[in-house]
Design an enzyme around this catalytic site. Structure first.
Site, mmCIF file in Angstrom:
data_model
loop_
_atom_site.group_PDB
_atom_site.id
_atom_site.type_symbol
_atom_site.label_atom_id
_atom_site.label_comp_id
_atom_site.label_asym_id
_atom_site.label_seq_id
_atom_site.Cartn_x
_atom_site.Cartn_y
_atom_site.Cartn_z
ATOM 1 N N LYS A 1 0.839 -1.205 0.000
ATOM 2 C CA LYS A 1 0.000 0.000 0.000
ATOM 3 C C LYS A 1 0.874 1.255 0.000
ATOM 4 O O LYS A 1 2.102 1.171 -0.017
ATOM 5 C CB LYS A 1 -0.942 -0.008 1.192
ATOM 6 C CG LYS A 1 -1.657 -1.324 1.425
ATOM 7 C CD LYS A 1 -2.463 -1.847 0.248
ATOM 8 C CE LYS A 1 -3.223 -3.094 0.682
ATOM 9 N NZ LYS A 1 -3.828 -3.821 -0.414
HETATM 10 C C1 LIG Z 1 -4.845 -4.916 0.523
HETATM 11 C C2 LIG Z 1 -6.307 -4.769 0.432
HETATM 12 C C3 LIG Z 1 -7.137 -5.197 1.474
HETATM 13 C C4 LIG Z 1 -6.630 -5.987 2.654
HETATM 14 O O1 LIG Z 1 -5.737 -5.338 3.472
HETATM 15 P P1 LIG Z 1 -4.993 -6.147 4.613
HETATM 16 O O2 LIG Z 1 -4.364 -5.093 5.460
HETATM 17 O O3 LIG Z 1 -3.976 -7.017 3.924
HETATM 18 O O4 LIG Z 1 -5.989 -6.947 5.353
HETATM 19 C C5 LIG Z 1 -8.484 -4.930 1.377
HETATM 20 N N1 LIG Z 1 -9.004 -4.331 0.299
HETATM 21 C C6 LIG Z 1 -8.249 -3.938 -0.737
HETATM 22 C C7 LIG Z 1 -8.894 -3.244 -1.887
HETATM 23 C C8 LIG Z 1 -6.884 -4.160 -0.711
HETATM 24 O O5 LIG Z 1 -6.125 -3.789 -1.761
#
Ligand SMILES: *Cc1c(COP(=O)(O)O)cnc(C)c1O
Length: 376
Positions: free
Chosen positions: A181
């Protein structure tokens, strides 16, 4: 030439030193740094209460519990997003009601969402995908249909709308700090909440459901989970947050370089690229739709050929309704054409703040070479 992954977190020596200091302090679990990280996020989000949890998945699960979503309720989600939205709705006991997305923004089609509302609908659960969701439109939707909204902003920390940063507006907003992210805490997530009452429920739920009693003992009223955040992660998060704006600017510049390098390509025509005029977008990903018919090839072959060129690519995402989980409930091909087409053709190109423009140029040259070879 070194391998170029499709995502990579930025971690500098100052961050490593800050984390090391936290470890040396011996206070490594939930403590003052978690409080400071939540406060810093809250300031970013206009002062609303924020709670950090071990992942966005944990955060969304807790948010659904906070909202009391369960059996008999319907939750509207886009068919094109990460699996987690379908999973957490399913685990809550509620029914996932899918709607299609817009092909370019990849955001939920709110006209279809409006048509999917029934007397049982409790929640709209959209994802900020290739563009920030419009907070005015979401607010109006919530009012018109008397629904709560949980925004999946896992990809959108750092995104902005005319009303401020994503997270400063709306109902409940969930973030992820996974290494792919825009900023990371290794694993981690957060909820932007409406008031202290909601925050107190999240405090309870994320730590065993524990309530402290005046006599020094503890009680449990709601069956809680163990999703509290660590001070080590929070310290990294604080150091990362200080760079978020710069990193998003770097991402936007690299995205523009992609558009420049791909301009005029007869295979990757603009309709196959993300929206270029995309104010406020934090550019977590640069996704393209591969012209598989013209290439007379598969995405797997394309990704393998790119890998041979030293370039990593990703798939974001498969269609949630076509997983075995939801096929077993009767969902089939043809129900959500845009989501299914994205699932078939999408590929995510490398994009992270430490990339150079020459890396983007290299990706585009490799991609054109690989595509020409196939299309020839
Ligand atoms: C990465 C992601 C998640 C999950 O995030 P985590 O912190 O790994 O649980 C949820 N929704 C989207 C759109 C994502 O890209």
């Amino acid at each position: 030439m070194s391998f170029l992954p499709f995502a990579r977190p930025t971690i500098d020596e100052a961050m490593i030193a800050a984390v090391a200091d936290t470890l040396r302090s011996r206070w490594i679990v939930t403590g003052p740094r978690v409080a400071a990280f939540e406060k810093a996020l809250s300031e970013r989000f206009g002062g609303r209460p924020v709670r950090a949890l071990t992942s966005a998945t944990a955060a969304m699960q807790v948010a659904l519990e906070l909202l009391g979503i369960g059996p008999g309720d319907e939750v509207i989600i886009p068919a094109q997003s990460f699996f987690v939205t379908g999973n957490v709705v399913e685990r809550s006991g509620a029914t996932a009601v899918f709607v299609d997305v817009d092909l370019g923004s990849r955001n939920i089609d709110l006209a279809q969402a409006a048509a999917a509302v029934t007397a049982k609908t409790r929640l709209l659960f959209p994802t900020h995908y290739n563009a920030p969701l419009d907070p005015d439109v979401l607010d109006a939707f919530a009012r018109r249909h008397k629904l709560r909204i949980l925004e999946d902003a896992a990809l959108a920390i750092g995104s902005r709308t005319p009303r401020g940063p994503v997270g400063a507006t709306g109902d409940i907003v969930s973030f992820s700090f996974h290494p792919n992210k825009n900023m990371t805490t290794i694993e981690g997530g957060a909820l932007a909440l409406n008031d202290e009452r909601e925050a107190a429920i999240v405090d309870e739920l994320r730590f065993h459901g524990i309530k402290r009693l005046p006599d020094g003992t503890r009680d449990v009223e709601r069956a809680g989970v163990k999703y509290n955040f660590s001070d080590v992660s929070a310290r990294l998060g604080l150091a990362q947050l200080a760079h978020l704006e710069d990193w998003c600017r770097a991402r936007a510049r690299l995205a523009q370089r992609y558009f420049e390098c791909l301009a005029g390509d007869d295979l990757l025509v603009p309709e196959r690229l993300p929206p270029r005029d995309n104010p406020g977008h934090s550019w977590n990903m640069f996704t393209v739709l591969l012209p598989l018919q013209a290439l007379r090839s598969t995405r797997k072959a394309f990704m393998d050929a790119m890998h041979k060129e030293g370039i990593g690519t990703g798939v974001s995402y498969e269609a949630i309704h076509l997983t075995t989980l939801f096929r077993n409930k009767g969902f089939r091909e043809g129900m959500f054409p845009a989501s299914e087409r994205i699932a078939r053709e999408t590929v995510t190109l490398p994009l992270f703040p430490e990339m150079r423009e020459t890396d983007v140029e290299r990706v585009c040259e490799s991609m054109k070479r690989v595509m020409r070879r196939k299309a020839a």
